[in-house]
Design a protein around this motif. Structure first.
Motif, PDB file in Angstrom:
ATOM      1  N   MET A   1       0.842  -1.196   0.000  1.00 34.68           N
ATOM      2  CA  MET A   1       0.000   0.000   0.000  1.00 34.68           C
ATOM      3  C   MET A   1       0.879   1.248   0.000  1.00 34.68           C
ATOM      4  SD  MET A   1      -3.073   1.482   0.353  1.00 34.68           S
ATOM      5  CE  MET A   1      -4.232   0.305   1.100  1.00 34.68           C
ATOM      6  N   ILE A   2       0.564   2.182  -0.893  1.00 34.82           N
ATOM      7  CA  ILE A   2       1.209   3.493  -0.913  1.00 34.82           C
ATOM      8  C   ILE A   2       0.126   4.509  -0.571  1.00 34.82           C
ATOM      9  CG2 ILE A   2       2.459   5.192  -2.288  1.00 34.82           C
ATOM     10  CD1 ILE A   2       3.364   2.819  -4.075  1.00 34.82           C
ATOM     11  N   ARG A   3       0.294   5.196   0.537  1.00 31.12           N
ATOM     12  CA  ARG A   3      -0.745   6.115   1.021  1.00 31.12           C
ATOM     13  C   ARG A   3      -0.245   7.556   0.991  1.00 31.12           C
ATOM     14  NH1 ARG A   3      -4.217   4.327   5.984  1.00 31.12           N
ATOM     15  NH2 ARG A   3      -5.351   3.444   4.201  1.00 31.12           N
ATOM     16  N   PHE A   4      -0.961   8.388   0.275  1.00 29.58           N
ATOM     17  CA  PHE A   4      -0.688   9.829   0.243  1.00 29.58           C
ATOM     18  C   PHE A   4      -1.636  10.516   1.215  1.00 29.58           C
ATOM     19  CE2 PHE A   4       0.578   8.150  -3.813  1.00 29.58           C
ATOM     20  CZ  PHE A   4       1.697   8.871  -4.196  1.00 29.58           C
ATOM     21  N   GLN A   5      -1.064  11.313   2.106  1.00 28.76           N
ATOM     22  CA  GLN A   5      -1.864  12.029   3.092  1.00 28.76           C
ATOM     23  C   GLN A   5      -1.585  13.523   2.972  1.00 28.76           C
ATOM     24  OE1 GLN A   5      -0.187   9.309   6.218  1.00 28.76           O
ATOM     25  NE2 GLN A   5      -2.310   9.308   6.968  1.00 28.76           N
ATOM     26  N   GLN A   6      -2.492  14.213   2.273  1.00 26.95           N
ATOM     27  CA  GLN A   6      -2.412  15.674   2.084  1.00 26.95           C
ATOM     28  C   GLN A   6      -1.035  16.103   1.572  1.00 26.95           C
ATOM     29  OE1 GLN A   6      -3.772  16.762   6.133  1.00 26.95           O
ATOM     30  NE2 GLN A   6      -5.638  17.560   5.173  1.00 26.95           N
ATOM     31  N   VAL A   7      -0.612  15.421   0.512  1.00 29.40           N
ATOM     32  CA  VAL A   7       0.719  15.654  -0.060  1.00 29.40           C
ATOM     33  C   VAL A   7       0.673  16.782  -1.085  1.00 29.40           C
ATOM     34  CG1 VAL A   7       2.556  14.635  -1.477  1.00 29.40           C
ATOM     35  CG2 VAL A   7       1.479  13.285   0.333  1.00 29.40           C
ATOM     36  N   SER A   8       1.583  17.737  -0.948  1.00 27.08           N
ATOM     37  CA  SER A   8       1.712  18.830  -1.907  1.00 27.08           C
ATOM     38  C   SER A   8       3.171  18.971  -2.324  1.00 27.08           C
ATOM     39  CB  SER A   8       1.227  20.151  -1.308  1.00 27.08           C
ATOM     40  OG  SER A   8      -0.165  20.119  -1.068  1.00 27.08           O
ATOM     41  N   LYS A   9       3.361  19.278  -3.619  1.00 26.13           N
ATOM     42  CA  LYS A   9       4.707  19.532  -4.135  1.00 26.13           C
ATOM     43  C   LYS A   9       4.609  20.508  -5.296  1.00 26.13           C
ATOM     44  CE  LYS A   9       9.150  19.104  -4.694  1.00 26.13           C
ATOM     45  NZ  LYS A   9      10.104  19.565  -3.655  1.00 26.13           N
ATOM     46  N   ARG A  10       5.346  21.628  -5.165  1.00 24.33           N
ATOM     47  CA  ARG A  10       5.415  22.639  -6.218  1.00 24.33           C
ATOM     48  C   ARG A  10       6.874  23.014  -6.419  1.00 24.33           C
ATOM     49  NH1 ARG A  10       2.043  26.985  -8.212  1.00 24.33           N
ATOM     50  NH2 ARG A  10       0.376  26.330  -6.798  1.00 24.33           N
ATOM     51  N   TYR A  11       7.295  23.099  -7.694  1.00 25.83           N
ATOM     52  CA  TYR A  11       8.665  23.495  -7.997  1.00 25.83           C
ATOM     53  C   TYR A  11       8.780  25.023  -7.999  1.00 25.83           C
ATOM     54  CZ  TYR A  11      10.110  18.749  -9.201  1.00 25.83           C
ATOM     55  OH  TYR A  11      10.436  17.423  -9.144  1.00 25.83           O
ATOM     56  N   PRO A  12      10.011  25.545  -7.832  1.00 24.47           N
ATOM     57  CA  PRO A  12      10.184  26.998  -7.811  1.00 24.47           C
ATOM     58  C   PRO A  12       9.665  27.704  -9.067  1.00 24.47           C
ATOM     59  CG  PRO A  12      12.149  25.925  -6.957  1.00 24.47           C
ATOM     60  CD  PRO A  12      11.262  24.831  -7.480  1.00 24.47           C
ATOM     61  N   ASN A  13       9.651  26.991 -10.220  1.00 19.66           N
ATOM     62  CA  ASN A  13       9.154  27.615 -11.447  1.00 19.66           C
ATOM     63  C   ASN A  13       7.623  27.675 -11.489  1.00 19.66           C
ATOM     64  OD1 ASN A  13       8.348  25.007 -11.991  1.00 19.66           O
ATOM     65  ND2 ASN A  13       9.636  24.735 -13.799  1.00 19.66           N
ATOM     66  N   GLY A  14       6.978  27.165 -10.426  1.00 22.73           N
ATOM     67  CA  GLY A  14       5.525  27.227 -10.336  1.00 22.73           C
ATOM     68  C   GLY A  14       4.796  25.980 -10.758  1.00 22.73           C
ATOM     69  N   SER A  15       5.488  25.025 -11.399  1.00 19.00           N
ATOM     70  CA  SER A  15       4.810  23.797 -11.833  1.00 19.00           C
ATOM     71  C   SER A  15       4.432  22.949 -10.618  1.00 19.00           C
ATOM     72  CB  SER A  15       5.688  22.993 -12.786  1.00 19.00           C
ATOM     73  OG  SER A  15       6.898  22.605 -12.155  1.00 19.00           O
ATOM     74  N   VAL A  16       3.218  22.404 -10.666  1.00 18.76           N
ATOM     75  CA  VAL A  16       2.665  21.658  -9.544  1.00 18.76           C
ATOM     76  C   VAL A  16       2.681  20.170  -9.845  1.00 18.76           C
ATOM     77  CG1 VAL A  16       0.603  21.264  -8.138  1.00 18.76           C
ATOM     78  CG2 VAL A  16       1.196  23.587  -8.856  1.00 18.76           C
ATOM     79  N   VAL A  17       3.245  19.389  -8.928  1.00 15.69           N
ATOM     80  CA  VAL A  17       3.217  17.935  -9.028  1.00 15.69           C
ATOM     81  C   VAL A  17       2.021  17.391  -8.259  1.00 15.69           C
ATOM     82  CG1 VAL A  17       4.451  15.794  -8.508  1.00 15.69           C
ATOM     83  CG2 VAL A  17       5.719  17.819  -9.272  1.00 15.69           C
ATOM     84  N   ALA A  18       1.846  17.855  -7.037  1.00 17.21           N
ATOM     85  CA  ALA A  18       0.771  17.363  -6.177  1.00 17.21           C
ATOM     86  C   ALA A  18       0.147  18.525  -5.433  1.00 17.21           C
ATOM     87  CB  ALA A  18       1.311  16.327  -5.182  1.00 17.21           C
ATOM     88  N   ARG A  19      -1.180  18.491  -5.356  1.00 18.32           N
ATOM     89  CA  ARG A  19      -1.918  19.571  -4.721  1.00 18.32           C
ATOM     90  C   ARG A  19      -2.830  18.972  -3.643  1.00 18.32           C
ATOM     91  NH1 ARG A  19      -3.109  24.294  -7.701  1.00 18.32           N
ATOM     92  NH2 ARG A  19      -2.917  23.086  -9.625  1.00 18.32           N
ATOM     93  N   ASP A  20      -2.292  18.882  -2.419  1.00 22.83           N
ATOM     94  CA  ASP A  20      -3.064  18.357  -1.290  1.00 22.83           C
ATOM     95  C   ASP A  20      -3.659  16.980  -1.618  1.00 22.83           C
ATOM     96  OD1 ASP A  20      -3.917  18.629   1.352  1.00 22.83           O
ATOM     97  OD2 ASP A  20      -5.896  19.325   0.741  1.00 22.83           O
ATOM     98  N   VAL A  21      -2.802  16.087  -2.129  1.00 20.54           N
ATOM     99  CA  VAL A  21      -3.250  14.762  -2.575  1.00 20.54           C
ATOM    100  C   VAL A  21      -3.469  13.834  -1.385  1.00 20.54           C
ATOM    101  CG1 VAL A  21      -2.526  12.644  -3.768  1.00 20.54           C
ATOM    102  CG2 VAL A  21      -2.226  14.872  -4.864  1.00 20.54           C
ATOM    103  N   THR A  22      -4.642  13.235  -1.333  1.00 20.61           N
ATOM    104  CA  THR A  22      -4.931  12.144  -0.398  1.00 20.61           C
ATOM    105  C   THR A  22      -5.474  10.983  -1.218  1.00 20.61           C
ATOM    106  OG1 THR A  22      -5.394  13.617   1.480  1.00 20.61           O
ATOM    107  CG2 THR A  22      -6.339  11.405   1.553  1.00 20.61           C
ATOM    108  N   ALA A  23      -4.718   9.886  -1.251  1.00 18.23           N
ATOM    109  CA  ALA A  23      -5.111   8.744  -2.082  1.00 18.23           C
ATOM    110  C   ALA A  23      -4.367   7.508  -1.614  1.00 18.23           C
ATOM    111  CB  ALA A  23      -4.806   9.016  -3.559  1.00 18.23           C
ATOM    112  N   ASP A  24      -4.950   6.344  -1.889  1.00 17.68           N
ATOM    113  CA  ASP A  24      -4.321   5.067  -1.584  1.00 17.68           C
ATOM    114  C   ASP A  24      -4.101   4.293  -2.879  1.00 17.68           C
ATOM    115  OD1 ASP A  24      -4.394   5.593   1.121  1.00 17.68           O
ATOM    116  OD2 ASP A  24      -6.235   4.443   1.481  1.00 17.68           O
TER     117      ASP A  24
END
Length: 222
Positions: A1-24
């Motif tokens: 199981m891979i569990r994401f709990q309110q995961v966010s990641k944004r690069y300095p150039n503004g590109s968004v990888v994850a926006r408050d992701v919660t998922a299993d």
């Protein structure tokens, strides 16, 4: 199981990888990770592997998860291929002789396995990296476009060993080859605009992904 709990990641150039992701993501499935070019699929794999930290939130993992399969960055350029393989084997606590035998047979580098990795071509390093990855049994494999490496025979061999590993392990797979994903995977996850959605049925995930491709992406900050 891979569990994401309110995961966010944004690069300095503004590109968004994850926006408050919660998922299993279930650990016993082969999951195709789908998304537009530049959506952040490779970055998401790196966060799962632990080589890239999220800005916020937590990713928890059940079982042992691989590094992104085929990743070559951990090879020491001044050590031989064989020395690098043994080093990785010691880190993961596996029989180094067995791992080296597997890597030599699979990567088919011949005597070059005993030469420094800095003398290898990109393709040679990629073949060795894939062989080392497949030579260690993980509960979940992270696979990023690895079967596009090498000639047709090597790609066929790579896909065959991946299918064999999927009989006892799970995986999260990124590839531009939809036919390969359909052969390997039974479920899907779609990364769109920093949101990650899991679909137990691969065909449903593909339909959502293809629908996304026909629309303009949301502007940053939306």
């Amino acid at each position: 199981m891979i569990r994401f709990q309110q995961v966010s990641k944004r690069y300095p150039n503004g590109s968004v990888v994850a926006r408050d992701v919660t998922a299993d993501l279930p650990g016993n499935r082969c999951i195709a990770l789908l998304g537009r070019n530049g959506a952040g699929k490779s970055s998401l794999l790196r966060m799962i592997a632990g080589s890239l930290r999220p800005d916020r939130g937590r990713i928890s993992i059940t079982g042992q998860v691989s590094w992104p399969v085929g990743f070559q960055g951990s090879f020491h350029p001044d050590l031989s291929g064989a020395q690098n393989v043994r080093f990785v084997g010691r880190i993961y606590g596996v029989d180094t002789d067995e791992l080296l035998d597997f890597a030599m047979g699979f990567a088919a580098l011949g005597r070059q396995i005993h030469h420094p990795v800095r003398t290898y071509s990109t393709g040679m390093k990629a073949r060795l990296a894939f062989a080392v990855s497949m030579g260690i049994r993980f509960d979940t494999y992270l696979v990023d476009e690895v079967v596009s490496v090498g000639d047709a025979a090597f790609r066929e061999k790579s896909e065959a060993v991946l299918i064999d590993r999927m009989s006892t392990s799970g995986a999260v797979v990124v590839s531009h080859s939809m036919p390969m994903l359909q052969r390997l995977c039974t479920a899907g996850a779609v990364l769109e605009g920093g949101n990650l959605t899991y679909y137990p049925n691969l065909n449903e995930a593909i339909l959502v992904h293809e629908r996304n491709l026909r629309t303009e992406p949301e502007p940053e900050g939306a």
